[in-house]
Design a protein around this motif. Structure first.
Motif, mmCIF file in Angstrom:
data_model
loop_
_atom_site.group_PDB
_atom_site.id
_atom_site.type_symbol
_atom_site.label_atom_id
_atom_site.label_comp_id
_atom_site.label_asym_id
_atom_site.label_seq_id
_atom_site.Cartn_x
_atom_site.Cartn_y
_atom_site.Cartn_z
ATOM 1 N N ASP A 45 -1.622 12.453 -12.641
ATOM 2 C CA ASP A 45 -0.556 12.004 -13.579
ATOM 3 C C ASP A 45 0.161 13.355 -13.517
ATOM 4 N N GLU A 46 -0.192 14.563 -13.849
ATOM 5 C CA GLU A 46 0.316 15.720 -13.889
ATOM 6 C C GLU A 46 1.033 16.161 -12.590
ATOM 7 N N LEU A 47 0.554 15.859 -11.598
ATOM 8 C CA LEU A 47 0.894 16.316 -10.175
ATOM 9 C C LEU A 47 2.156 15.398 -9.688
ATOM 10 N N ALA A 48 1.878 14.087 -10.216
ATOM 11 C CA ALA A 48 2.921 13.028 -9.554
ATOM 12 C C ALA A 48 4.190 13.382 -10.640
ATOM 13 N N LEU A 49 3.932 13.686 -12.135
ATOM 14 C CA LEU A 49 5.195 13.990 -12.784
ATOM 15 C C LEU A 49 5.849 15.237 -12.201
ATOM 16 N N ALA A 50 5.040 16.090 -11.680
ATOM 17 C CA ALA A 50 5.845 17.296 -11.139
ATOM 18 C C ALA A 50 6.483 17.144 -9.980
ATOM 19 N N ASP A 51 6.282 16.245 -9.140
ATOM 20 C CA ASP A 51 7.266 15.807 -7.883
ATOM 21 C C ASP A 51 8.423 15.032 -8.330
ATOM 22 N N THR A 52 7.991 14.030 -9.269
ATOM 23 C CA THR A 52 9.119 13.236 -9.842
ATOM 24 C C THR A 52 10.226 13.972 -10.540
ATOM 25 N N THR A 53 9.713 15.125 -11.348
ATOM 26 C CA THR A 53 10.664 15.758 -12.075
ATOM 27 C C THR A 53 11.620 16.856 -11.118
ATOM 28 N N ASP A 54 10.925 17.235 -10.171
ATOM 29 C CA ASP A 54 11.390 18.131 -9.122
ATOM 30 C C ASP A 54 12.303 17.496 -8.244
ATOM 31 N N MET A 55 12.216 16.622 -7.804
ATOM 32 C CA MET A 55 12.897 15.908 -6.777
ATOM 33 C C MET A 55 13.365 14.470 -7.018
ATOM 34 N N GLY A 56 13.033 13.953 -8.047
ATOM 35 C CA GLY A 56 13.680 12.485 -8.559
ATOM 36 C C GLY A 56 12.964 11.212 -7.944
ATOM 37 N N LYS A 57 11.720 11.329 -7.057
ATOM 38 C CA LYS A 57 11.265 10.067 -6.311
ATOM 39 C C LYS A 57 10.811 9.223 -7.690
ATOM 40 N N PRO A 58 10.625 7.942 -7.720
ATOM 41 C CA PRO A 58 10.028 7.230 -8.593
ATOM 42 C C PRO A 58 8.567 7.717 -8.703
ATOM 43 N N LEU A 59 8.204 7.731 -10.042
ATOM 44 C CA LEU A 59 6.934 7.949 -10.552
ATOM 45 C C LEU A 59 5.930 7.092 -9.779
ATOM 46 N N SER A 60 6.290 5.838 -9.756
ATOM 47 C CA SER A 60 5.183 4.814 -8.997
ATOM 48 C C SER A 60 4.976 5.264 -7.571
ATOM 49 N N ASP A 61 5.906 5.925 -6.940
ATOM 50 C CA ASP A 61 5.661 6.342 -5.409
ATOM 51 C C ASP A 61 4.846 7.604 -5.748
ATOM 52 N N SER A 62 5.239 8.542 -6.470
ATOM 53 C CA SER A 62 4.436 9.832 -6.401
ATOM 54 C C SER A 62 2.964 9.775 -6.987
ATOM 55 N N ARG A 63 3.043 8.666 -7.926
ATOM 56 C CA ARG A 63 1.352 8.234 -8.459
ATOM 57 C C ARG A 63 0.868 7.501 -7.859
ATOM 58 N N GLY A 64 1.740 6.480 -7.066
ATOM 59 C CA GLY A 64 0.784 5.506 -6.320
ATOM 60 C C GLY A 64 0.769 5.830 -4.816
ATOM 61 N N ASN A 65 1.599 6.683 -4.290
ATOM 62 C CA ASN A 65 1.544 6.948 -2.792
ATOM 63 C C ASN A 65 1.126 8.549 -2.397
ATOM 64 N N ASP A 66 2.078 9.291 -3.138
ATOM 65 C CA ASP A 66 1.977 10.633 -2.638
ATOM 66 C C ASP A 66 0.730 11.352 -2.943
ATOM 67 N N VAL A 67 0.134 11.221 -4.349
ATOM 68 C CA VAL A 67 -1.060 11.912 -4.703
ATOM 69 C C VAL A 67 -2.324 11.364 -4.118
ATOM 70 N N PRO A 68 -2.524 10.125 -4.137
ATOM 71 C CA PRO A 68 -3.648 9.388 -3.706
ATOM 72 C C PRO A 68 -3.742 9.988 -1.887
ATOM 73 N N ARG A 69 -2.545 9.886 -1.652
ATOM 74 C CA ARG A 69 -2.753 10.269 0.197
ATOM 75 C C ARG A 69 -3.042 11.819 0.161
ATOM 76 N N SER A 70 -2.591 12.753 -0.846
ATOM 77 C CA SER A 70 -2.796 14.144 -0.900
ATOM 78 C C SER A 70 -4.358 14.577 -0.988
ATOM 79 N N ALA A 71 -4.934 13.547 -1.964
ATOM 80 C CA ALA A 71 -6.389 13.790 -1.797
ATOM 81 C C ALA A 71 -7.090 13.206 -0.571
ATOM 82 N N GLN A 72 -6.453 12.258 -0.222
ATOM 83 C CA GLN A 72 -7.232 11.746 1.138
ATOM 84 C C GLN A 72 -7.129 12.608 2.284
ATOM 85 N N ASN A 73 -5.931 13.488 2.445
ATOM 86 C CA ASN A 73 -5.723 14.529 3.382
ATOM 87 C C ASN A 73 -7.035 15.382 3.300
#
Ligand code: NAI
Ligand code: MG
Length: 480
Positions: free
Chosen positions: A83-111
């Motif tokens: 939640d904290e990581l997703a909020l950081a990216d969304t606050t910094d650059m405006g992508k929907p929280l559903s994307d940062s929380r649902g896509n970017d963060v899980p993919r980062s862990a998966q990397n």
């Protein structure tokens, strides 16, 4: 206000000068945190720490299992702190929280999980020779890796670079994009908690030219430079690497062609084509921003496509249901707006779209442009797509390949032979057939032409982040 600091040698730190800059929330258009502004001093400290952690430290000498356990631990912490990581990216650059929380963060862990496992399970070659020798390959870590990241998928693209670098035993200095510093500092804090030794992952904040980016790429103690961003910046970074013969991996811009044949499943094509150019407000190097539709279905497709574009929900990226937020920064919004402003002058017709509230641009569909128009040739990096009809398969291939870029392309057809034929003919690093965005982390990822140099992913990342070595041994016939 929050302060986002560098992380050097396992410690959070301000710059020696005390300098800071603001990071702006593009939805409120207000500063939401202050960021330590690094310079040559901080780059020196970080590279020194990374050098020491590599040359004297345990990291490159650890077994794959031990290193992998730390990387898996970091992946666990990423998910715990999603939640904290997703909020950081969304606050910094405006992508929907559903994307940062649902896509970017899980993919980062998966990397981290993927590259830890890939390195551990990776095998080299054994080459028996007719001369009474045999050769085998080893993959030695390259050393200190400089990673320079963009702002469109901040955490996800940072981890795409860091994870293979670390899994193969390198140490890293990361420079996040100046517009999106927050998640990188959190990541480096989590790495310390996961047990990563000091100096293995360092983060230095600052700008590119004349700042942290330039100092980092000029440092001859760096052994690899991996960069994602604009093609022009890529050329500057390639030149900086050339000065020390430091290998560079460049994942640069794109102007992806999307070919919809008359025999396609039109609803599938519409769904993917919408996602291809409007997700992340079009701020995607892979965007399918040139859409070519076979004439027989051009009008039918366009009607569905425009309706789907108009149904997307724009707004506050933190609200559930928002599909498109503002563009990432004022400067970037001005750049995208300059393309929208010249549609009419270039002879184009805007079927839908235009300016939104604040720094938002509505999903914009443009037709009737000549192929030489700036909108058809340059990477816009926003929710703007140019659509044109084509007649034959050969015409479609010619149109798709008429670009200086070559990151990716996609095509929609139910004709099996056509799918393979066209996929082979397209000048691109990735071709998607009847889908888009689907990735296997073992596959090569990168582009041709102005889209970059090199490939990352699976064994391609191994090639870049290691020094492959041949060991040749003589085998004596008998004891002397
Ligand atoms: P950029 O390529 O200038 O910035 C990306 C990163 O490179 C940032 O961390 C920046 O600080 C750093 N950088 C810039 N100049 C540098 C230098 N001389 N030496 C070392 N590091 C340097 O991209 P920017 O200015 O943020 O966006 C401009 C355009 O680039 C966008 O409108 C878009 O078209 C394209 N772009 C493409 C991306 C992709 O994924 N292919 C990602 C970001 C931007
Ligand atoms: Mg720039």
């Amino acid at each position: 206000m929050d302060v986002i600091r560098h992380v050097i040698d396992g410690e959070e730190t301000e710059s020696s000068s005390g300098a800071r800059f603001d990071t702006i929330d593009p939805w409120t258009q207000q500063p939401w945190a202050q960021v330590a502004l690094g310079g040559a001093d901080e780059v020196d400290r970080a590279v020194t720490a990374a050098r020491r952690a590599f040359d004297d430290g345990p990291w490159p000498c650890m077994g794959f299992a031990e290193r992998g356990a730390i990387l898996h631990g970091l992946a666990d912490l990423i998910i715990e702190n999603a939640d904290e990581l997703a909020l950081a990216d969304t606050t910094d650059m405006g992508k929907p929280l559903s994307d940062s929380r649902g896509n970017d963060v899980p993919r980062s862990a998966q990397n981290f999980r993927f590259f830890a496992d890939h390195a551990r399970l990776s095998t080299g070659d054994i080459l028996p020779m007719d001369t009474g020798h045999h050769a085998y390959t080893r993959f030695e870590p390259a050393g200190v890796v400089a990673a320079i990241a963009p702002w469109n998928f901040p955490l996800m693209l940072e981890t795409w670079k860091i994870a293979p670098a670390l899994a193969w035993g390198n140490t890293v200095v990361l420079k996040p994009a100046e517009d999106t510093p927050a998640s990188a500092t959190i990541l480096a804090q989590l790495a310390v908690r996961a047990g990563m030794p000091p100096g293995v992952l360092n983060v230095v904040h600052g700008y590119g030219p004349g700042s942290v980016g330039a100092a980092l790429t000029a440092d001859n103690r760096v052994n690899r430079i991996t960069f994602t961003g604009e093609s022009g910046t890529g050329k500057v970074i390639a030149a900086a690497g050339a000065a020390h013969l430091t290998p560079v991996s460049l994942e640069l811009g794109g102007k992806g062609a999307n070919l919809v044949f008359a025999d396609a499943d039109l609803d599938t094509a519409v769904n993917w084509s919408i996602r291809a150019v409007f997700s992340n407000a079009g701020q995607v190097c892979l965007a399918g921003s040139r859409l070519f539709v076979q004439r027989e279905v051009y009008h039918a497709f366009l009607a569905k496509f425009v309706a789907a574009a108009e149904s997307l929900t724009l707004g506050d990226p933190k609200l559930t249901g928002t599909q498109i937020g503002p563009l990432a920064s004022e400067a970037h919004w001005k750049k995208v707006r300059s393309y929208v402003d010249e549609i009419g002058a270039e002879g184009g017709t805007m079927r839908t779209g235009g300016l939104g509230d604040g720094w938002a641009i509505r999903p914009t569909v443009v037709t009737d442009l000549p192929p030489e128009a700036r909108l058809c040739r340059e990477e816009i990096f926003g929710p703007v797509v140019v659509v044109a009809p084509f007649d034959s398969e050969a015409d479609a291939i010619t149109a798709a390949n008429d670009t200086p870029y070559g990151l990716n392309a996609m095509l929609f057809t139910e004709n099996l032979s056509r799918a393979h034929r066209v996929a082979a003919a397209l000048k691109a690093g990735t071709v998607w057939v009847n889908c888009f965005f689907i990735r296997d982390l073992r596959a090569p990822f990168g582009g041709v032409g102005d889209s970059g140099i090199g490939r990352e992913g699976g064994t391609f990342s191994r090639e870049f982040f290691t020094e492959p070595k041949a060991v040749v041994m003589a085998i004596h016939d008998a004891d002397p």
